[in-house]
Scaffold this active site. Sequence first.
Site, mmCIF file in Angstrom:
data_model
loop_
_atom_site.group_PDB
_atom_site.id
_atom_site.type_symbol
_atom_site.label_atom_id
_atom_site.label_comp_id
_atom_site.label_asym_id
_atom_site.label_seq_id
_atom_site.Cartn_x
_atom_site.Cartn_y
_atom_site.Cartn_z
ATOM 1 N N HIS A 168 58.103 62.758 34.873
ATOM 2 C CA HIS A 168 57.644 63.659 33.842
ATOM 3 C C HIS A 168 56.908 63.267 32.642
ATOM 4 C CE1 HIS A 168 61.596 65.734 35.559
ATOM 5 N NE2 HIS A 168 60.645 66.517 35.773
ATOM 6 N N GLY A 206 52.849 66.685 39.530
ATOM 7 C CA GLY A 206 53.115 65.167 40.011
ATOM 8 C C GLY A 206 52.787 65.110 41.480
HETATM 9 P P1 AMP Z 1 60.529 69.418 38.206
HETATM 10 O O1 AMP Z 1 60.951 69.163 36.894
HETATM 11 O O2 AMP Z 1 61.131 68.586 39.176
HETATM 12 O O3 AMP Z 1 59.943 70.772 38.787
HETATM 13 O O4 AMP Z 1 59.072 68.687 38.250
HETATM 14 C C1 AMP Z 1 58.106 68.867 37.199
HETATM 15 C C2 AMP Z 1 56.693 68.062 37.542
HETATM 16 O O5 AMP Z 1 57.036 66.752 37.318
HETATM 17 C C3 AMP Z 1 56.337 68.277 38.614
HETATM 18 O O6 AMP Z 1 54.758 68.344 38.698
HETATM 19 C C4 AMP Z 1 56.610 67.243 39.541
HETATM 20 O O7 AMP Z 1 55.772 67.014 40.677
HETATM 21 C C5 AMP Z 1 56.590 66.168 38.499
HETATM 22 N N1 AMP Z 1 57.549 64.939 39.046
HETATM 23 C C6 AMP Z 1 58.689 65.077 39.410
HETATM 24 N N2 AMP Z 1 59.063 63.739 39.611
HETATM 25 C C7 AMP Z 1 57.957 63.111 39.690
HETATM 26 C C8 AMP Z 1 57.703 61.618 39.921
HETATM 27 N N3 AMP Z 1 58.641 60.833 40.189
HETATM 28 N N4 AMP Z 1 56.615 61.089 39.543
HETATM 29 C C9 AMP Z 1 55.518 61.714 39.249
HETATM 30 N N5 AMP Z 1 55.548 63.367 38.835
HETATM 31 C C10 AMP Z 1 56.863 63.720 39.007
#
Ligand code: AMP
Length: 285
Positions: free
Chosen positions: A37, A148
Amino acid sequence: MKTVKTISEVRAFVDEKRRAGNRIGFVPTMGFLHEGHASLMKAAKAKCDVVIVSIFVNPTQFGPGEDLETYPRDLVRDQNTCEAVGVDLIFAPEASEMYPEGYSTYVDCEGEITKQLCGASRPTHFKGVTSVVAKLFNIVQPDFAFFGQKDAQQIAVIEKMVRDLNMTVKIVPCPIVRESDGLAMSSRNTYLSDEQRKEALVLSQSLEIAKNKIQNGERDANKIKSAIMDHIQSSPLAEIDYVSLVNVKTLLPLVVIEDEFLIALAVKFGKTRLIDNYRGQVSLS
Ligand code: AMP
């Protein structure tokens, strides 16, 4: 850095920043923030004058029996992470702020793009994602939104929604951030037992195996898929949800690896479902 819980506070903040001519970057998240994030926030910071992060565990993207109630939450820690990166505003609404009583409008991206891969085992997931992201885009009205590559299908679906609905926001995909041993960072990694955490390395390892095969000239999607599945099945705790080789934009399955492709997989360890992917390109012969 301010944290606000209401839509009207976000609007007041954005109005003021926009009047001053600032370029607004937006990072939607479900919180329990990690380096993945933070990398999106840093990318937003580099490209924009003002960075807004939303922290919202969106109930409409969870299916029945999924982990909505147990999803990890830690707002204070998240605030520290955001502050350290230089975020300007956190929007952390309650579910009732986003979905007040009588709420009934959804954005649904139809077709194969939401039926394949994660859509097959999570049939209502992407409707929840596109609905909340469309709402958040309307609330924040960002110039750029950062997502991401870890959630590759999510990016493909959101890019399609933006095109189909003529939204003006520009989507910026950002690379997957991994732990030092290769496991893709995820808020859900916290659910893993020590043994599951060790075996979860089969995800990134199997993608490396596939990448090497493709670099060595293999183009048969089935052979690559078999090599991936064999490696994942070497872990007794792993249960494969899917392994798919698809076109990066349409997410339709490939028989032969060509052009821009995506290898995506989802694997369960007990109740914890992990995803990972590798995006590559081969020249057309
Ligand atoms: P989430 O909180 O899981 O909904 O993720 C929020 C954002 O963070 C989304 O755009 C995800 O793709 C991104 N994200 C989560 N994990 C990763 C990671 N390991 N590397 C890059 N982006 C990430």
